[in-house]
Scaffold this active site. Structure first.
Site, PDB file in Angstrom:
ATOM      1  N   GLY A  46      11.963  10.844 134.841  1.00 52.12           N
ATOM      2  CA  GLY A  46      12.116  12.100 134.120  1.00 52.12           C
ATOM      3  C   GLY A  46      10.814  12.860 134.162  1.00 52.12           C
ATOM      4  O   GLY A  46       9.741  12.258 134.299  1.00 52.12           O
ATOM      5  N   GLN A  51       4.553  19.105 131.693  1.00 47.74           N
ATOM      6  CA  GLN A  51       3.800  18.116 132.469  1.00 47.74           C
ATOM      7  C   GLN A  51       3.335  18.660 133.814  1.00 47.74           C
ATOM      8  O   GLN A  51       2.537  18.027 134.494  1.00 47.74           O
ATOM      9  CB  GLN A  51       4.647  16.857 132.700  1.00 47.74           C
ATOM     10  CG  GLN A  51       4.973  16.117 131.415  1.00 47.74           C
ATOM     11  CD  GLN A  51       5.762  14.860 131.714  1.00 47.74           C
ATOM     12  OE1 GLN A  51       6.968  14.906 131.892  1.00 47.74           O
ATOM     13  NE2 GLN A  51       5.058  13.730 131.803  1.00 47.74           N
ATOM     14  N   CYS A  91       5.083   7.075 130.750  1.00 48.71           N
ATOM     15  CA  CYS A  91       5.110   8.535 130.863  1.00 48.71           C
ATOM     16  C   CYS A  91       4.130   8.958 131.946  1.00 48.71           C
ATOM     17  O   CYS A  91       3.017   8.437 132.007  1.00 48.71           O
ATOM     18  CB  CYS A  91       4.714   9.155 129.521  1.00 48.71           C
ATOM     19  SG  CYS A  91       4.687  10.954 129.537  1.00 48.71           S
ATOM     20  N   LEU A  92       4.552   9.897 132.795  1.00 51.56           N
ATOM     21  CA  LEU A  92       3.687  10.337 133.896  1.00 51.56           C
ATOM     22  C   LEU A  92       2.378  10.944 133.386  1.00 51.56           C
ATOM     23  O   LEU A  92       1.383  10.934 134.099  1.00 51.56           O
ATOM     24  CB  LEU A  92       4.431  11.349 134.777  1.00 51.56           C
ATOM     25  CG  LEU A  92       5.668  10.821 135.513  1.00 51.56           C
ATOM     26  CD1 LEU A  92       6.356  11.943 136.283  1.00 51.56           C
ATOM     27  CD2 LEU A  92       5.298   9.684 136.457  1.00 51.56           C
ATOM     28  N   HIS A 133      13.290  11.258 125.595  1.00 51.82           N
ATOM     29  CA  HIS A 133      11.861  11.325 125.927  1.00 51.82           C
ATOM     30  C   HIS A 133      11.507  12.717 126.469  1.00 51.82           C
ATOM     31  O   HIS A 133      10.501  13.312 126.076  1.00 51.82           O
ATOM     32  CB  HIS A 133      11.536  10.224 126.948  1.00 51.82           C
ATOM     33  CG  HIS A 133      10.099  10.165 127.383  1.00 51.82           C
ATOM     34  ND1 HIS A 133       9.276   9.097 127.098  1.00 51.82           N
ATOM     35  CD2 HIS A 133       9.346  11.039 128.101  1.00 51.82           C
ATOM     36  CE1 HIS A 133       8.069   9.333 127.610  1.00 51.82           C
ATOM     37  NE2 HIS A 133       8.086  10.500 128.228  1.00 51.82           N
ATOM     38  N   GLU A 134      12.369  13.243 127.359  1.00 49.43           N
ATOM     39  CA  GLU A 134      12.075  14.550 127.968  1.00 49.43           C
ATOM     40  C   GLU A 134      12.275  15.698 126.980  1.00 49.43           C
ATOM     41  O   GLU A 134      11.490  16.645 126.975  1.00 49.43           O
ATOM     42  CB  GLU A 134      12.920  14.764 129.228  1.00 49.43           C
ATOM     43  CG  GLU A 134      12.694  13.732 130.327  1.00 49.43           C
ATOM     44  CD  GLU A 134      11.223  13.444 130.642  1.00 49.43           C
ATOM     45  OE1 GLU A 134      10.385  14.366 130.546  1.00 49.43           O
ATOM     46  OE2 GLU A 134      10.903  12.296 130.982  1.00 49.43           O
ATOM     47  N   HIS A 137       9.298  15.996 124.945  1.00 46.97           N
ATOM     48  CA  HIS A 137       8.223  16.727 125.645  1.00 46.97           C
ATOM     49  C   HIS A 137       8.344  18.234 125.408  1.00 46.97           C
ATOM     50  O   HIS A 137       7.351  18.920 125.204  1.00 46.97           O
ATOM     51  CB  HIS A 137       8.307  16.497 127.161  1.00 46.97           C
ATOM     52  CG  HIS A 137       7.502  15.336 127.653  1.00 46.97           C
ATOM     53  ND1 HIS A 137       6.133  15.267 127.511  1.00 46.97           N
ATOM     54  CD2 HIS A 137       7.854  14.208 128.311  1.00 46.97           C
ATOM     55  CE1 HIS A 137       5.691  14.137 128.061  1.00 46.97           C
ATOM     56  NE2 HIS A 137       6.726  13.468 128.550  1.00 46.97           N
TER      57      HIS A 137
HETATM   58 CO    CO Z   1       6.804  11.613 129.451  1.00 45.07          CO
END
Ligand code: CO
Length: 167
Positions: A46, A51, A91-92, A133-134, A137
């Protein structure tokens, strides 16, 4: 398509609520394609627009074993289960941070697609987790605030190694 640079914690843009998308144009389509490519290149499941340094309500996720791509624009979680489950997330934007996060096991989300058409989707288990999660964000909420237990990279690698042995 192009690979985008991933914004890492503690960048301020990650903590801001992202703006609603109102223009469903070629720029949006290009951003979605680039976000997808960037997510795949970085082994993510995701990715949210903040991000990649864009504070707008856009996220891309992969769902299910088929890794179907879902594009979420202006998503809102309209229902969630009382039942929760705790599982490991990464998480990226947080390289090498992994931790247990408790989340509802089911959500219903309303969102728009790249053409601006509204749709509704129900998701369970890991898919529900990725979507939450997204969507977090896009509201400036980061998973590190929700971690109840952190794991080192070594512990994560060991877990995956064990899983592979079991298969
Ligand atoms: Co993340």
């Amino acid at each position: 398509m192009a690979l985008l640079e991933i914004v890492k914690n503690p960048a301020e843009i990650l903590k801001k609520k992202a703006a609603e998308v109102t223009q469903f144009d070629n720029n949006l389509a290009q951003l979605l394609d680039d976000m997808y490519e960037t997510m795949v290149e970085n082994d993510g499941v995701g990715i949210a627009a903040p991000q990649v340094n864009k504070s707008i309500q856009v996220a891309v996720v992969e769902l299910g074993e088929e890794r179907d791509v879902l594009e979420l624009i202006n998503p809102v979680i309209v229902a969630r289960s009382e039942d929760t489950e705790t599982d490991i997330e990464g998480c990226l934007s947080f390289p090498d941070v992994y931790g247990d996060v408790e989340r509802p096991v089911y959500v219903k989300v309303e969102a728009q697609d790249r053409n601006g058409d509204l749709y509704e989707l129900e998701a369970h288990d890991y898919d529900a987790r990725v979507i939450q999660h997204e969507v977090d964000h896009l509201n400036g909420i980061l998973f590190d605030q929700k971690i109840t237990k952190t794991y080192t990279l070594e512990e994560i690698e060991e877990m995956y190694a064990d899983e592979e042995e079991e298969e």
